[in-house]
Design a protein around this motif. Structure first.
Motif, PDB file in Angstrom:
ATOM      1  N   THR A  28     -82.628  75.651  65.227  1.00 51.69           N
ATOM      2  CA  THR A  28     -81.998  76.495  66.244  1.00 51.69           C
ATOM      3  C   THR A  28     -80.926  75.764  67.053  1.00 51.69           C
ATOM      4  O   THR A  28     -80.223  76.401  67.845  1.00 51.69           O
ATOM      5  CB  THR A  28     -83.053  77.090  67.199  1.00 51.69           C
ATOM      6  OG1 THR A  28     -83.815  76.035  67.787  1.00 51.69           O
ATOM      7  CG2 THR A  28     -83.976  78.045  66.467  1.00 51.69           C
ATOM      8  N   TRP A  31     -77.639  77.360  66.421  1.00 53.13           N
ATOM      9  CA  TRP A  31     -77.482  78.782  66.698  1.00 53.13           C
ATOM     10  C   TRP A  31     -76.452  78.970  67.810  1.00 53.13           C
ATOM     11  O   TRP A  31     -76.222  78.065  68.625  1.00 53.13           O
ATOM     12  CB  TRP A  31     -78.819  79.388  67.084  1.00 53.13           C
ATOM     13  CG  TRP A  31     -79.752  79.554  65.909  1.00 53.13           C
ATOM     14  CD1 TRP A  31     -79.650  78.975  64.685  1.00 53.13           C
ATOM     15  CD2 TRP A  31     -80.930  80.342  65.867  1.00 53.13           C
ATOM     16  NE1 TRP A  31     -80.689  79.346  63.890  1.00 53.13           N
ATOM     17  CE2 TRP A  31     -81.494  80.193  64.595  1.00 53.13           C
ATOM     18  CE3 TRP A  31     -81.571  81.154  66.790  1.00 53.13           C
ATOM     19  CZ2 TRP A  31     -82.664  80.833  64.208  1.00 53.13           C
ATOM     20  CZ3 TRP A  31     -82.742  81.795  66.408  1.00 53.13           C
ATOM     21  CH2 TRP A  31     -83.269  81.646  65.132  1.00 53.13           C
ATOM     22  N   THR A  40     -82.896  82.495  70.589  1.00 53.34           N
ATOM     23  CA  THR A  40     -83.221  81.077  70.420  1.00 53.34           C
ATOM     24  C   THR A  40     -84.432  80.685  71.256  1.00 53.34           C
ATOM     25  O   THR A  40     -85.367  80.048  70.773  1.00 53.34           O
ATOM     26  CB  THR A  40     -82.019  80.185  70.796  1.00 53.34           C
ATOM     27  OG1 THR A  40     -80.901  80.546  69.990  1.00 53.34           O
ATOM     28  CG2 THR A  40     -82.326  78.721  70.582  1.00 53.34           C
TER      29      THR A  40
END
Length: 87
Positions: A28, A31, A40
């Protein structure tokens, strides 16, 4: 749960849950920043909840409580799976 010995850290399921949480945090990082407080954050919380609930349940003295925390961990795993599909 008198037969309990060792530590929750000895549980293979806890070790695998920790590996999953570490992998989720790593994945993540890339992201979009606008999702930091959205998807997230939700994904990270669900992933970290899995080993945390396994550990907390292990510390309970009553088998029923331990089983309930394992069910909560399983629920967090399903939540994480759903959020990953959304992502």
């Amino acid at each position: 749960m008198n037969e309990k010995t060792g530590s929750y850290k000895d549980l293979i399921v806890w070790q695998q849950a920790m590996d999953l949480a570490v992998a989720v945090y790593g994945a993540t990082k890339s992201w979009p920043k606008e999702e930091l407080y959205g998807l997230t954050s939700q994904v990270r919380r669900a992933a970290s909840s899995i080993p945390a609930n396994i550990a907390e349940g292990y510390g309970r003295e009553i088998r029923g409580s331990y089983q309930q925390f394992l069910r909560i961990a399983q629920g967090s795993l399903k939540e994480l799976e759903t959020q990953i599909l959304i992502a």
